[in-house]
Design an enzyme around this catalytic site. Sequence first.
Site, short mmCIF file in Angstrom:
data_model
loop_
_atom_site.label_atom_id
_atom_site.label_comp_id
_atom_site.label_asym_id
_atom_site.label_seq_id
_atom_site.Cartn_x
_atom_site.Cartn_y
_atom_site.Cartn_z
N GLU A 1 39.25 -29.64 -24.49
CA GLU A 1 39.09 -29.81 -23.04
C GLU A 1 38.84 -31.26 -22.65
O GLU A 1 39.43 -31.78 -21.70
CB GLU A 1 37.92 -28.95 -22.54
CG GLU A 1 38.30 -27.55 -22.15
CD GLU A 1 37.28 -26.94 -21.19
OE1 GLU A 1 36.83 -27.63 -20.27
OE2 GLU A 1 36.94 -25.75 -21.39
N ARG B 1 54.55 -50.99 3.59
CA ARG B 1 53.66 -51.06 4.76
C ARG B 1 53.49 -52.51 5.22
O ARG B 1 53.13 -53.39 4.44
CB ARG B 1 52.30 -50.47 4.39
CG ARG B 1 51.20 -50.62 5.44
CD ARG B 1 51.41 -49.74 6.63
NE ARG B 1 50.21 -49.71 7.48
CZ ARG B 1 50.23 -49.26 8.72
NH1 ARG B 1 51.36 -48.81 9.26
NH2 ARG B 1 49.12 -49.25 9.44
N GLN C 1 45.67 -60.34 -0.97
CA GLN C 1 45.06 -60.32 -2.30
C GLN C 1 44.12 -59.12 -2.49
O GLN C 1 44.07 -58.53 -3.57
CB GLN C 1 44.30 -61.63 -2.53
CG GLN C 1 43.90 -61.86 -3.99
CD GLN C 1 43.27 -63.22 -4.17
OE1 GLN C 1 42.13 -63.42 -3.76
NE2 GLN C 1 44.00 -64.14 -4.78
#
Length: 377
Positions: A240, A266, A277
């Site tokens: 797991e 965008r 930055q």
Amino acid sequence: MDFSWTERQQAAHDRVLAGARALGAPGPAAPADLRERWAACAALGLTGLSVPEELGGQGYDALTTAHVVEAAGRGCPDMGLLFAVTAHLFATVMPIVEHGDKALREEVVPRLADGTWIGANAITEQEAGSDVTALRTTAVRHDGHYVLNGTKTFVSNAPAADLLLVYAVTDPAFGFLGVTCFAVDRDTPGVTVGAPFDKPTLDSCPAATVTFTDARVPASRVVGQPGQGAAIFQSSMRWERTCLFAGYLGQMARLTDEAVQHALDRRQFGHPIAANQAVSHRIADMRLRLETARLLLHRTCWLMDRGEHTPLDIALAKLHTAESAVQTALDATQLFAGSAYSTRTDIARALGDALPARTFSGTSDIQRELIAKGLGL
């Protein structure tokens, strides 16, 4: 450690990536709906990746399994579905594969491995979460069977399960050495599965409470030997805490790719936001977390395959992958801003699905404790 993939490993990865992309958006958590999507996962081999071929599985080692699970997480945004399938495989099927006797393996594993059956792991109780030694569910031997009484909670897949892997106390005087593991049919008289929880995350994986009231389970359904339950559970945790969490590597990879494309597309103040930055460095950190988590998790799987792993290795991999998944999802929601809650709700959903990674399979705090112990502290 060889960082290259064999043709077989890469072919399995690519096939599952393509198939996972075809699975599409998350679906409802109703048992009938889970079974429909479950069949698609089974067709990709996801329900039996690490199961030996002679028992109906793919026969992959831990490293190959992690590589393929990452592909599933990258291709399919439905982390609830992937969690349901991998919890079935690593917490239910593998304990029977590794510890069940020949008759039990041959009876139940092929149907679990090919997806005909859905498995659920029933260990958590109201007062026994991180402290798995505090179990109150009991199993009392009567001739050729055991009688189970008690209640389990947060049982993933329970509403749709055919088989339950149940941990119960058979000898209270021996503490964790008095816990036994049972493979219990869902339709056993005295087994009652409650209504599915209304979960805000990983919601396409149904979960519920399971109650045992004088449920008679044949002694032949003991997994391993009486008293080995705690050891079997810890053994399942190595699967797991590594291969299951490879699904989050896939989610991180998908979010990073989408963040790069979004930053290029965008535009604000006359230029792509990638030119800022603060944005580009955030995405750089997303990629760094992905690569470090992948290296740590793959190294641990490699050690598992060589029989050289330690609890420290596994805890480091689980902790870093879980925390990285959450922070990467947070960064993605920051980058997508309002669109993460309107036109790109899959981004916000990824954050919700990442948060439980800090809790299940041992909380992040428990992993830090294991790391500290591994360092001799």
